[in-house]
Design a protein around this motif. Structure first.
Motif, PDB file in Angstrom:
ATOM      1  N   ASN A  39       0.833  -1.216   0.000  1.00 55.50           N
ATOM      2  CA  ASN A  39       0.000   0.000   0.000  1.00 55.50           C
ATOM      3  C   ASN A  39       0.866   1.263   0.000  1.00 55.50           C
ATOM      4  OD1 ASN A  39      -2.335  -1.560   0.063  1.00 55.50           O
ATOM      5  ND2 ASN A  39      -2.457  -1.528   2.285  1.00 55.50           N
ATOM      6  N   PHE A  40       1.934   1.241  -0.760  1.00 51.96           N
ATOM      7  CA  PHE A  40       2.930   2.315  -0.723  1.00 51.96           C
ATOM      8  C   PHE A  40       2.393   3.601  -1.345  1.00 51.96           C
ATOM      9  CE2 PHE A  40       6.893   4.490  -1.799  1.00 51.96           C
ATOM     10  CZ  PHE A  40       7.653   4.270  -0.664  1.00 51.96           C
ATOM     11  N   PHE A  41       1.879   3.518  -2.565  1.00 54.87           N
ATOM     12  CA  PHE A  41       1.313   4.685  -3.238  1.00 54.87           C
ATOM     13  C   PHE A  41      -0.213   4.673  -3.216  1.00 54.87           C
ATOM     14  CE2 PHE A  41       5.450   4.379  -5.572  1.00 54.87           C
ATOM     15  CZ  PHE A  41       5.977   5.584  -5.131  1.00 54.87           C
ATOM     16  N   VAL A  42      -0.782   3.501  -3.239  1.00 55.17           N
ATOM     17  CA  VAL A  42      -2.235   3.345  -3.317  1.00 55.17           C
ATOM     18  C   VAL A  42      -2.676   2.359  -2.245  1.00 55.17           C
ATOM     19  CG1 VAL A  42      -4.150   2.539  -4.744  1.00 55.17           C
ATOM     20  CG2 VAL A  42      -2.274   3.808  -5.801  1.00 55.17           C
ATOM     21  N   LYS A  43      -3.727   2.700  -1.530  1.00 54.72           N
ATOM     22  CA  LYS A  43      -4.277   1.765  -0.546  1.00 54.72           C
ATOM     23  C   LYS A  43      -5.183   0.782  -1.273  1.00 54.72           C
ATOM     24  CE  LYS A  43      -6.804   1.403   3.808  1.00 54.72           C
ATOM     25  NZ  LYS A  43      -5.836   0.398   4.306  1.00 54.72           N
ATOM     26  N   ALA A  44      -4.787  -0.470  -1.267  1.00 53.93           N
ATOM     27  CA  ALA A  44      -5.544  -1.507  -1.963  1.00 53.93           C
ATOM     28  C   ALA A  44      -6.165  -2.474  -0.961  1.00 53.93           C
ATOM     29  CB  ALA A  44      -4.638  -2.260  -2.933  1.00 53.93           C
ATOM     30  N   ILE A  45      -7.168  -3.192  -1.433  1.00 55.97           N
ATOM     31  CA  ILE A  45      -7.843  -4.207  -0.623  1.00 55.97           C
ATOM     32  C   ILE A  45      -7.297  -5.568  -1.042  1.00 55.97           C
ATOM     33  CG2 ILE A  45     -10.068  -5.254  -0.061  1.00 55.97           C
ATOM     34  CD1 ILE A  45     -11.297  -2.500  -0.965  1.00 55.97           C
ATOM     35  N   HIS A  46      -6.759  -6.314  -0.091  1.00 51.74           N
ATOM     36  CA  HIS A  46      -6.113  -7.588  -0.410  1.00 51.74           C
ATOM     37  C   HIS A  46      -6.859  -8.797   0.143  1.00 51.74           C
ATOM     38  CE1 HIS A  46      -2.838  -4.977  -1.548  1.00 51.74           C
ATOM     39  NE2 HIS A  46      -2.834  -4.471  -0.333  1.00 51.74           N
ATOM     40  N   ASN A  47      -7.763  -8.551   1.047  1.00 52.71           N
ATOM     41  CA  ASN A  47      -8.526  -9.655   1.620  1.00 52.71           C
ATOM     42  C   ASN A  47      -9.829  -9.109   2.189  1.00 52.71           C
ATOM     43  OD1 ASN A  47      -7.239  -8.278   3.707  1.00 52.71           O
ATOM     44  ND2 ASN A  47      -7.193 -10.078   5.031  1.00 52.71           N
ATOM     45  N   ALA A 163      -4.829   9.508 -10.153  1.00 54.46           N
ATOM     46  CA  ALA A 163      -5.962   9.157 -11.009  1.00 54.46           C
ATOM     47  C   ALA A 163      -7.055   8.454 -10.214  1.00 54.46           C
ATOM     48  CB  ALA A 163      -5.490   8.275 -12.161  1.00 54.46           C
ATOM     49  N   ILE A 164      -6.664   7.577  -9.301  1.00 54.88           N
ATOM     50  CA  ILE A 164      -7.643   6.847  -8.491  1.00 54.88           C
ATOM     51  C   ILE A 164      -8.396   7.799  -7.566  1.00 54.88           C
ATOM     52  CG2 ILE A 164      -7.888   5.149  -6.636  1.00 54.88           C
ATOM     53  CD1 ILE A 164      -7.554   3.918  -9.390  1.00 54.88           C
ATOM     54  N   ARG A 165      -7.708   8.804  -7.055  1.00 52.42           N
ATOM     55  CA  ARG A 165      -8.399   9.779  -6.205  1.00 52.42           C
ATOM     56  C   ARG A 165      -9.495  10.498  -6.985  1.00 52.42           C
ATOM     57  NH1 ARG A 165      -3.157  10.513  -3.946  1.00 52.42           N
ATOM     58  NH2 ARG A 165      -2.667  12.193  -5.417  1.00 52.42           N
ATOM     59  N   VAL A 166      -9.263  10.712  -8.274  1.00 52.69           N
ATOM     60  CA  VAL A 166     -10.268  11.373  -9.112  1.00 52.69           C
ATOM     61  C   VAL A 166     -11.380  10.398  -9.505  1.00 52.69           C
ATOM     62  CG1 VAL A 166     -10.677  12.515 -11.331  1.00 52.69           C
ATOM     63  CG2 VAL A 166      -8.623  13.056 -10.006  1.00 52.69           C
ATOM     64  N   SER A 167     -11.011   9.187  -9.918  1.00 58.50           N
ATOM     65  CA  SER A 167     -12.007   8.228 -10.421  1.00 58.50           C
ATOM     66  C   SER A 167     -12.852   7.619  -9.310  1.00 58.50           C
ATOM     67  CB  SER A 167     -11.314   7.110 -11.207  1.00 58.50           C
ATOM     68  OG  SER A 167     -10.610   6.235 -10.337  1.00 58.50           O
ATOM     69  N   GLY A 168     -12.270   7.500  -8.114  1.00 57.15           N
ATOM     70  CA  GLY A 168     -13.019   6.973  -6.980  1.00 57.15           C
ATOM     71  C   GLY A 168     -13.142   5.464  -6.931  1.00 57.15           C
ATOM     72  N   HIS A 169     -12.366   4.739  -7.745  1.00 57.55           N
ATOM     73  CA  HIS A 169     -12.440   3.279  -7.741  1.00 57.55           C
ATOM     74  C   HIS A 169     -11.828   2.688  -6.465  1.00 57.55           C
ATOM     75  CE1 HIS A 169     -13.137   3.994 -12.002  1.00 57.55           C
ATOM     76  NE2 HIS A 169     -13.508   2.735 -12.139  1.00 57.55           N
ATOM     77  N   SER A 170     -12.332   1.539  -6.074  1.00 55.53           N
ATOM     78  CA  SER A 170     -11.687   0.739  -5.033  1.00 55.53           C
ATOM     79  C   SER A 170     -10.613  -0.107  -5.702  1.00 55.53           C
ATOM     80  CB  SER A 170     -12.701  -0.176  -4.339  1.00 55.53           C
ATOM     81  OG  SER A 170     -13.673   0.580  -3.651  1.00 55.53           O
ATOM     82  N   VAL A 171      -9.394  -0.021  -5.209  1.00 58.78           N
ATOM     83  CA  VAL A 171      -8.285  -0.773  -5.796  1.00 58.78           C
ATOM     84  C   VAL A 171      -8.220  -2.143  -5.126  1.00 58.78           C
ATOM     85  CG1 VAL A 171      -5.796  -0.841  -6.190  1.00 58.78           C
ATOM     86  CG2 VAL A 171      -7.034   1.337  -6.318  1.00 58.78           C
ATOM     87  N   ILE A 172      -8.206  -3.177  -5.950  1.00 58.69           N
ATOM     88  CA  ILE A 172      -8.226  -4.549  -5.446  1.00 58.69           C
ATOM     89  C   ILE A 172      -6.883  -5.220  -5.724  1.00 58.69           C
ATOM     90  CG2 ILE A 172      -9.402  -6.772  -5.505  1.00 58.69           C
ATOM     91  CD1 ILE A 172     -11.149  -4.429  -4.526  1.00 58.69           C
ATOM     92  N   GLY A 173      -6.243  -5.674  -4.670  1.00 62.70           N
ATOM     93  CA  GLY A 173      -4.994  -6.415  -4.810  1.00 62.70           C
ATOM     94  C   GLY A 173      -5.242  -7.902  -4.659  1.00 62.70           C
ATOM     95  N   TRP A 174      -4.365  -8.568  -3.904  1.00 64.76           N
ATOM     96  CA  TRP A 174      -4.505 -10.006  -3.683  1.00 64.76           C
ATOM     97  C   TRP A 174      -3.621 -10.422  -2.517  1.00 64.76           C
ATOM     98  CZ3 TRP A 174      -2.266  -7.988  -8.179  1.00 64.76           C
ATOM     99  CH2 TRP A 174      -0.864  -8.025  -8.200  1.00 64.76           C
ATOM    100  N   ARG A 175      -3.892 -11.594  -1.989  1.00 65.60           N
ATOM    101  CA  ARG A 175      -3.035 -12.208  -0.978  1.00 65.60           C
ATOM    102  C   ARG A 175      -2.263 -13.392  -1.549  1.00 65.60           C
ATOM    103  NH1 ARG A 175      -1.520  -8.864   2.750  1.00 65.60           N
ATOM    104  NH2 ARG A 175      -3.184  -8.097   4.096  1.00 65.60           N
ATOM    105  N   VAL A 176      -2.850 -14.063  -2.539  1.00 67.61           N
ATOM    106  CA  VAL A 176      -2.229 -15.277  -3.084  1.00 67.61           C
ATOM    107  C   VAL A 176      -2.003 -15.088  -4.577  1.00 67.61           C
ATOM    108  CG1 VAL A 176      -2.442 -17.766  -3.409  1.00 67.61           C
ATOM    109  CG2 VAL A 176      -3.389 -16.692  -1.346  1.00 67.61           C
ATOM    110  N   ARG A 177      -0.738 -15.208  -4.981  1.00 68.00           N
ATOM    111  CA  ARG A 177      -0.375 -15.071  -6.395  1.00 68.00           C
ATOM    112  C   ARG A 177       0.513 -16.245  -6.790  1.00 68.00           C
ATOM    113  NH1 ARG A 177       2.829  -9.928  -9.176  1.00 68.00           N
ATOM    114  NH2 ARG A 177       2.382 -10.473 -11.352  1.00 68.00           N
TER     115      ARG A 177
END
Length: 243
Positions: A39-47, A163-177
């Motif tokens: 979550n260095f530049f963008v706060k993402a949801i991983h679980n 860009a995400i701050r403008v678009s308002g999307h929820s950023v989705i990451g992952w725990r298992v790759r």
């Protein structure tokens, strides 16, 4: 003379230390950019919630005209719902596949329009173009605008963050790759997922290669035997998938 020598030594040590600190900082920034879980530049949801045994399967880079339909059939066979992070250009080229996965109850998220190799060098304006163009392609296909976004390659940058701050999307990451797009055998991919998956995890896969079918043929029943319930990212995280 001694003072000059000592001053020279001090300056040399100072510049070496300064360069070392700068190098460490640059390495840290690079690692943060390439590791979405930091979550260095963008706060993402991983679980999601971990009190149940729910997990979420996600598929990137489609829709693919050959492999996505086969993935959909396997998901139907095991009564599993998943989330597909689609490339806008692929949606435009294969709208019938995107519409079919929507009709079968799966979710579609935004995964940029081009997924270009140089996309991480985009400016904020270019990122917004990628995001909005993909939203429009998905909305034209299924009649709904996605709220979920996954960065290509999982790389984040300050420009993307803006860009995400403008678009308002929820950023989705992952725990298992499991790196299923690498030339790994299906057995190894499945073993990696089973060894790492915990309740609440989001799993990253791709519906764009020939190994995904044998992977799912093993993985889906194995996860069910372990009493995992596979749900969409919306269900797992309790966040809206569409605007």
């Amino acid at each position: 003379m001694l003072v000059i020598i000592l001053l020279s030594l001090f300056l040399n040590v100072f510049w070496v230390a300064a360069l070392l600190i700068m190098a460490i900082g640059l390495i840290g920034i690079a690692l943060g950019a390439f590791n979405i879980q930091w979550n260095f530049f963008v706060k993402a949801i991983h679980n999601g919630q971990t009190h149940s045994r729910q997990i979420a399967l996600t598929f990137d880079d489609g829709p693919h005209p050959v492999y996505t339909p086969r993935v959909l059939d396997l998901l139907d066979k095991y009564a599993v719902k998943a989330t597909f992070f689609c490339i806008g250009r692929q949606v435009t080229q294969h709208p019938e596949v995107a519409l079919e996965l929507h009709k079968r109850g799966h979710l579609i998220g935004n995964h940029s329009y081009t997924h270009a190799p140089t996309i991480d060098f985009h400016t904020k304006v270019k990122w917004l173009g990628e995001i909005h163009r993909t939203d429009a392609a998905i909305a034209a296909c299924i009649g709904r605008k996605p709220c979920f976004f996954r960065p290509p390659y999982g790389v984040t940058t300050p420009h993307l963050a803006g860009a995400i701050r403008v678009s308002g999307h929820s950023v989705i990451g992952w725990r298992v790759r499991p790196y299923d797009t690498a030339r790994r055998t299906p057995d190894r991919i499945v073993r990696t997922i089973l060894n790492k998956t915990k309740p609440g995890d989001i799993i990253l896969l791709h519906d764009t290669h020939d190994r995904i079918v044998p992977v799912l043929e093993q993985l889906l029943p194995a996860l069910k035997r372990r009493n995992f319930t596979m749900v969409t990212v919306e269900t797992l995280t309790q966040r809206h998938a569409y605007a």
